[in-house]
Design a protein around this motif. Structure first.
Motif, PDB file in Angstrom:
ATOM      1  N   TYR A  98       8.685  22.585   4.688  1.00  0.00           N
ATOM      2  CA  TYR A  98       9.232  21.550   3.794  1.00  0.00           C
ATOM      3  C   TYR A  98      10.318  20.743   4.504  1.00  0.00           C
ATOM      4  O   TYR A  98      10.316  19.503   4.451  1.00  0.00           O
ATOM      5  CB  TYR A  98       9.798  22.186   2.526  1.00  0.00           C
ATOM      6  N   ASP A  99      11.237  21.423   5.163  1.00  0.00           N
ATOM      7  CA  ASP A  99      12.328  20.737   5.872  1.00  0.00           C
ATOM      8  C   ASP A  99      11.781  19.814   6.964  1.00  0.00           C
ATOM      9  O   ASP A  99      12.293  18.707   7.169  1.00  0.00           O
ATOM     10  CB  ASP A  99      13.281  21.754   6.495  1.00  0.00           C
ATOM     11  N   LEU A 100      10.742  20.275   7.644  1.00  0.00           N
ATOM     12  CA  LEU A 100      10.116  19.458   8.682  1.00  0.00           C
ATOM     13  C   LEU A 100       9.473  18.219   8.064  1.00  0.00           C
ATOM     14  O   LEU A 100       9.590  17.105   8.580  1.00  0.00           O
ATOM     15  CB  LEU A 100       9.068  20.288   9.430  1.00  0.00           C
ATOM     16  N   GLY A 101       8.813  18.438   6.935  1.00  0.00           N
ATOM     17  CA  GLY A 101       8.195  17.318   6.228  1.00  0.00           C
ATOM     18  C   GLY A 101       9.214  16.290   5.778  1.00  0.00           C
ATOM     19  O   GLY A 101       8.996  15.082   5.913  1.00  0.00           O
ATOM     20  N   ILE A 102      10.349  16.750   5.264  1.00  0.00           N
ATOM     21  CA  ILE A 102      11.415  15.842   4.807  1.00  0.00           C
ATOM     22  C   ILE A 102      11.958  15.015   5.959  1.00  0.00           C
ATOM     23  O   ILE A 102      12.209  13.808   5.828  1.00  0.00           O
ATOM     24  CB  ILE A 102      12.562  16.641   4.138  1.00  0.00           C
TER      25      ILE A 102
ATOM     26  N   TYR B 245       4.494   8.934   6.517  1.00  0.00           N
ATOM     27  CA  TYR B 245       4.172   9.546   5.229  1.00  0.00           C
ATOM     28  C   TYR B 245       2.964  10.485   5.324  1.00  0.00           C
ATOM     29  O   TYR B 245       2.927  11.524   4.667  1.00  0.00           O
ATOM     30  CB  TYR B 245       3.899   8.467   4.182  1.00  0.00           C
ATOM     31  N   THR B 246       1.989  10.114   6.148  1.00  0.00           N
ATOM     32  CA  THR B 246       0.780  10.933   6.255  1.00  0.00           C
ATOM     33  C   THR B 246       1.076  12.291   6.884  1.00  0.00           C
ATOM     34  O   THR B 246       0.659  13.331   6.382  1.00  0.00           O
ATOM     35  CB  THR B 246      -0.302  10.198   7.072  1.00  0.00           C
ATOM     36  N   LEU B 247       1.807  12.276   7.993  1.00  0.00           N
ATOM     37  CA  LEU B 247       2.142  13.531   8.669  1.00  0.00           C
ATOM     38  C   LEU B 247       3.066  14.389   7.804  1.00  0.00           C
ATOM     39  O   LEU B 247       2.894  15.618   7.731  1.00  0.00           O
ATOM     40  CB  LEU B 247       2.803  13.240  10.018  1.00  0.00           C
ATOM     41  N   SER B 248       4.033  13.749   7.151  1.00  0.00           N
ATOM     42  CA  SER B 248       4.951  14.526   6.308  1.00  0.00           C
ATOM     43  C   SER B 248       4.191  15.179   5.156  1.00  0.00           C
ATOM     44  O   SER B 248       4.477  16.319   4.781  1.00  0.00           O
ATOM     45  CB  SER B 248       6.073  13.626   5.765  1.00  0.00           C
ATOM     46  N   ARG B 249       3.192  14.455   4.623  1.00  0.00           N
ATOM     47  CA  ARG B 249       2.408  15.014   3.525  1.00  0.00           C
ATOM     48  C   ARG B 249       1.667  16.279   3.963  1.00  0.00           C
ATOM     49  O   ARG B 249       1.537  17.227   3.184  1.00  0.00           O
ATOM     50  CB  ARG B 249       1.422  13.980   2.984  1.00  0.00           C
ATOM     51  N   PHE B 250       1.218  16.308   5.201  1.00  0.00           N
ATOM     52  CA  PHE B 250       0.534  17.500   5.729  1.00  0.00           C
ATOM     53  C   PHE B 250       1.452  18.724   5.637  1.00  0.00           C
ATOM     54  O   PHE B 250       1.036  19.802   5.179  1.00  0.00           O
ATOM     55  CB  PHE B 250       0.105  17.264   7.179  1.00  0.00           C
ATOM     56  N   PHE B 251       2.702  18.568   6.052  1.00  0.00           N
ATOM     57  CA  PHE B 251       3.641  19.694   6.028  1.00  0.00           C
ATOM     58  C   PHE B 251       3.998  20.077   4.584  1.00  0.00           C
ATOM     59  O   PHE B 251       4.130  21.267   4.269  1.00  0.00           O
ATOM     60  CB  PHE B 251       4.898  19.360   6.828  1.00  0.00           C
TER      61      PHE B 251
ATOM     62  N   GLU C  19       2.038  19.750   2.008  1.00  0.00           N
ATOM     63  CA  GLU C  19       0.866  20.434   1.447  1.00  0.00           C
ATOM     64  C   GLU C  19       0.787  21.881   1.924  1.00  0.00           C
ATOM     65  O   GLU C  19       0.433  22.782   1.156  1.00  0.00           O
ATOM     66  CB  GLU C  19      -0.408  19.670   1.803  1.00  0.00           C
ATOM     67  N   GLU C  20       1.142  22.094   3.184  1.00  0.00           N
ATOM     68  CA  GLU C  20       1.145  23.464   3.719  1.00  0.00           C
ATOM     69  C   GLU C  20       2.203  24.310   3.002  1.00  0.00           C
ATOM     70  O   GLU C  20       1.957  25.464   2.639  1.00  0.00           O
ATOM     71  CB  GLU C  20       1.415  23.445   5.226  1.00  0.00           C
TER      72      GLU C  20
ATOM     73  N   ASN D 230       9.971  22.725  -4.056  1.00  0.00           N
ATOM     74  CA  ASN D 230      10.436  21.424  -3.576  1.00  0.00           C
ATOM     75  C   ASN D 230       9.295  20.630  -2.943  1.00  0.00           C
ATOM     76  O   ASN D 230       9.217  19.409  -3.089  1.00  0.00           O
ATOM     77  CB  ASN D 230      11.574  21.607  -2.571  1.00  0.00           C
ATOM     78  N   ALA D 231       8.405  21.334  -2.249  1.00  0.00           N
ATOM     79  CA  ALA D 231       7.246  20.672  -1.656  1.00  0.00           C
ATOM     80  C   ALA D 231       6.301  20.169  -2.745  1.00  0.00           C
ATOM     81  O   ALA D 231       5.759  19.067  -2.654  1.00  0.00           O
ATOM     82  CB  ALA D 231       6.516  21.631  -0.725  1.00  0.00           C
ATOM     83  N   LEU D 232       6.117  20.977  -3.786  1.00  0.00           N
ATOM     84  CA  LEU D 232       5.273  20.564  -4.909  1.00  0.00           C
ATOM     85  C   LEU D 232       5.857  19.322  -5.575  1.00  0.00           C
ATOM     86  O   LEU D 232       5.131  18.378  -5.912  1.00  0.00           O
ATOM     87  CB  LEU D 232       5.156  21.703  -5.923  1.00  0.00           C
TER      88      LEU D 232
END
Length: 277
Positions: free
Chosen positions: A12-16, A28-34, A36-37, A45-47
């Motif tokens: 989540y932190d990596l995605g943010i 946005y695309t790459l962050s969404r991958f993290f 979703e994982e 928070n990811a949800l």
């Protein structure tokens, strides 16, 4: 031995970091991958952020129903932001049937955990009487709570109440006080309104220097309304070339008032070559 390392939080932190473009290119695309994982591991928070992404259409096609699904899943972990987001979607009927009572219920859940946005939204519900009996005093109470918890929107909306006088008696002194409190919390529209107050002399002596000061503070953060108002000041002073620059910058940010002002410059050939097209 059990590791204290939280994989879902790390993802989540990596995605943010990528979502906000902090030290890396925003993606946005790459962050969404993290996200979703992390969401697969039920990180609330990811949800929530996935719900936000689909609600806003950030790097994906906007999908309110999908957003609602993520917000509901996040709310199972009692995440205040998720409750507030659910309330907002029911309030506006986004991806669901509009339901003011459900909206109020979710805002109240979030407010129990001092979610400042929920206090603002409860203020809107009571000031407009949405599914409840209109209660302006209660709305003011919620806006005040939000402002005291450092949400600039609370004080900003109180400023609007008193300057417009739609539900309370107009009080320019109170309006200016609340706009100043909101501006102290870096609310750009509050800064813009302070500029308007001094530009028009609303409850104060007209002071164009002070008006320009407030407009400039907000314009530096790309506040389109303030850029448009700086254009008006430049036009009034006879500096049509500068007015064009401000109107153009504001128009590029989608400000309809600035588009009208630009059209007027071209129509009359003021500061630019006359162009009816």
């Amino acid at each position: 031995f059990q590791s204290s390392f939280d994989t879902s939080q790390y993802l989540y932190d990596l995605g943010i970091k990528i979502f906000q473009g902090k030290g890396v290119d925003q993606d946005y695309t790459l962050s969404r991958f993290f996200f979703e994982e992390a969401a697969r591991m039920n990180n609330p928070n990811a949800l929530y952020i996935l719900g936000f992404i689909y609600s806003k259409g950030l790097g994906v096609e906007r999908d309110y129903q999908k957003a609602l699904g993520y917000f509901k899943k996040a709310s199972e972990s009692n995440l205040p932001d998720a409750f507030n987001a659910l309330g907002f979607h029911y309030l506006k009927g986004l991806g669901c049937e509009q339901n003011y009572l459900k909206a109020k219920k979710f805002f109240e859940y979030a407010s129990e955990k001092n979610n400042t946005n929920a206090f603002v939204n409860l203020g809107f519900i009571y000031v407009d009487g949405l599914g409840v009996k209109q209660d302006v005093l209660k709305a003011i109470e919620f806006f005040e709570k939000s402002g005291k918890l450092k949400n600039s929107e609370g004080y900003y909306n109180l400023g609007l109440l008193y300057i417009e006088g739609n539900y309370v008696q107009k009080n320019f002194e109170k309006a200016r006080m609340y706009f100043q409190k909101s501006a102290d919390q870096y609310n750009l529209e509050a800064l813009n309104y302070l500029g308007i107050i001094y530009m028009n002399g609303t409850g104060v002596e007209r002071d164009l220097k002070l008006a320009k000061y407030y407009f400039n503070l907000a314009a530096q953060q790309n506040c389109s309304n303030s850029l448009n108002n700086l254009g008006k000041l430049s036009f009034e002073s006879g500096n049509f070339a500068e007015a064009f620059i401000f109107f153009n910058k504001s128009a590029q940010l989608g400000n309809s008032g600035a588009l009208y002002n630009l059209a007027n410059l071209y129509l009359q050939g003021i500061g630019v070559d006359q162009d009816y097209s």
